[in-house]
Design a protein around this motif. Structure first.
Motif, short mmCIF file in Angstrom:
data_model
loop_
_atom_site.label_atom_id
_atom_site.label_comp_id
_atom_site.label_asym_id
_atom_site.label_seq_id
_atom_site.Cartn_x
_atom_site.Cartn_y
_atom_site.Cartn_z
N UNK A 8 0.85 -1.19 0.00
CA UNK A 8 0.00 0.00 0.00
C UNK A 8 0.88 1.24 0.00
N UNK A 9 0.24 2.40 -0.08
CA UNK A 9 0.92 3.67 0.15
C UNK A 9 0.83 3.98 1.63
N UNK A 10 1.91 4.52 2.20
CA UNK A 10 1.96 4.62 3.66
C UNK A 10 2.47 5.98 4.12
N UNK A 11 1.95 6.37 5.28
CA UNK A 11 2.55 7.42 6.09
C UNK A 11 3.32 6.74 7.22
N UNK A 12 4.38 7.38 7.65
CA UNK A 12 5.11 6.96 8.84
C UNK A 12 4.86 7.99 9.94
N UNK A 13 4.57 7.52 11.15
CA UNK A 13 4.52 8.39 12.32
C UNK A 13 5.42 7.73 13.37
N UNK A 14 6.60 8.31 13.56
CA UNK A 14 7.52 7.66 14.47
C UNK A 14 8.66 8.56 14.88
N UNK A 15 9.66 7.92 15.47
CA UNK A 15 10.82 8.65 15.95
C UNK A 15 11.69 9.12 14.79
N UNK A 16 12.45 10.16 15.06
CA UNK A 16 13.32 10.74 14.05
C UNK A 16 14.34 9.72 13.53
N UNK A 17 14.57 9.79 12.23
CA UNK A 17 15.59 8.96 11.58
C UNK A 17 16.56 9.87 10.83
N UNK A 18 17.81 9.46 10.76
CA UNK A 18 18.74 10.16 9.88
C UNK A 18 18.30 9.95 8.44
N UNK A 19 18.66 10.86 7.56
CA UNK A 19 18.18 10.79 6.18
C UNK A 19 18.59 9.49 5.50
N UNK A 20 19.81 9.02 5.76
CA UNK A 20 20.25 7.77 5.14
C UNK A 20 19.49 6.57 5.72
N UNK A 21 19.09 6.65 6.97
CA UNK A 21 18.29 5.58 7.58
C UNK A 21 16.89 5.56 6.97
N UNK A 22 16.34 6.74 6.74
CA UNK A 22 15.02 6.82 6.11
C UNK A 22 15.08 6.25 4.69
#
Length: 284
Positions: free
Chosen positions: A58-72
């Protein structure tokens, strides 16, 4: 639509308590909720393990803790292999999450800034000279150490190179391996109000809330984000937050932009206020 939220560290089949209310509202609205392992996302090569409980394409939103850009980016890639597409792509996340990605687009309404690539003294002095004389505040691309204001944030005079560098060294000591990008120096401005957090979906302001640091300070009734709307729209980001404060001369100033997926919701704002907006974006 799919909502991705962090799992509880000790009870991995449950939602992290910080996001449990949002997950409950999402399920009640008919959204599917899937758990991800945030700790695994922050580890090298941990993205596949982090999303193994995601079973819906599916298409998704994430609601969570901060991630570094490379982790995202690794997170997004692992999800794509499972048929899941994050509504905010990795490049969009970086532009919202890191100050150099958004600052130039809103330079007229936010304190002036200069930044470095890395933590080299020569680069720091170059950025310091670029900003000019006067007081400034220090941070990196994503975060300040605001609880250490006098020792790791506030620089009384940029022309005092030794004092400025001492502040930078203390900032480096506190941030350690979490340092992101490099130094960011911003012109210091005096503000007379608590910050207001605004939430934007596809360039439209959909919610105005208190800032999480001051959840009981309700936004001023005369605050109007309309003048900045064209600048936000030009960023072409799916979901972001923009924080504002009233300068001592009575001008509203943009303090910070962040990716809405990892921006905290103040406890005084009910989860329905946010989740309904995300749900409606897909339903519409």
């Amino acid at each position: 639509m799919l909502l991705l939220v962090p799992a509880d560290v000790l009870r991995p089949r449950r939602v992290d308590e910080h996001f449990a209310a949002e997950a409950e509202v999402a399920r009640a609205a008919g959204m599917e909720v899937a758990l991800v392992d945030h700790d695994a996302l922050t580890e090298p090569d941990g993205a596949e393990r982090a999303v193994r409980a995601v079973g819906t394409s599916d298409t998704a939103w994430y609601r969570g803790w901060m991630l570094r850009s490379e982790q995202y980016a690794a997170f997004a890639a692992a999800l794509r292999r499972r048929g899941v597409t994050l509504r905010t792509g990795p490049e969009q996340y970086r532009r919202a999450h890191e100050l150099p990605g958004w600052h130039s687009a809103v330079a007229d309404v936010t304190p002036r800034a200069a930044w470095t690539d890395g933590a080299d003294r020569a680069e720091f002095d170059r950025a310091r000279a670029e900003l000019g004389s006067g007081p400034a505040v220090l941070r990196d691309y994503t975060k300040s150490m605001k609880h250490y204001w006098n020792e790791a944030v506030f620089i009384p005079e940029l022309d005092d190179s030794d004092t400025a560098w001492r502040v930078a060294l203390r900032f480096l000591e506190l941030r350690g391996s979490d340092l992101t990008g490099g130094f960011v120096l911003r012109r210091f401005e005096h503000f007379r109000s608590a910050e207001i957090r605004t939430w934007w979906i596809d360039g439209t302001c959909t919610l105005i809330s208190p800032h999480p640091d001051t959840p009981q300070d309700q936004p001023a009734p005369d605050f109007d984000p309309t003048p900045i709307a064209p600048l936000i729209a030009n960023l072409r980001l799916p979901f972001l937050t923009a924080d504002f404060a009233l300068r001592e001369d009575g001008v509203w100033r943009l303090i910070e932009i962040g990716d809405g997926q990892v921006s905290d919701r103040p406890e005084s704002t009910p989860p329905e206020a946010l989740i309904t907006l995300l749900h409606n974006q897909f339903r519409d």
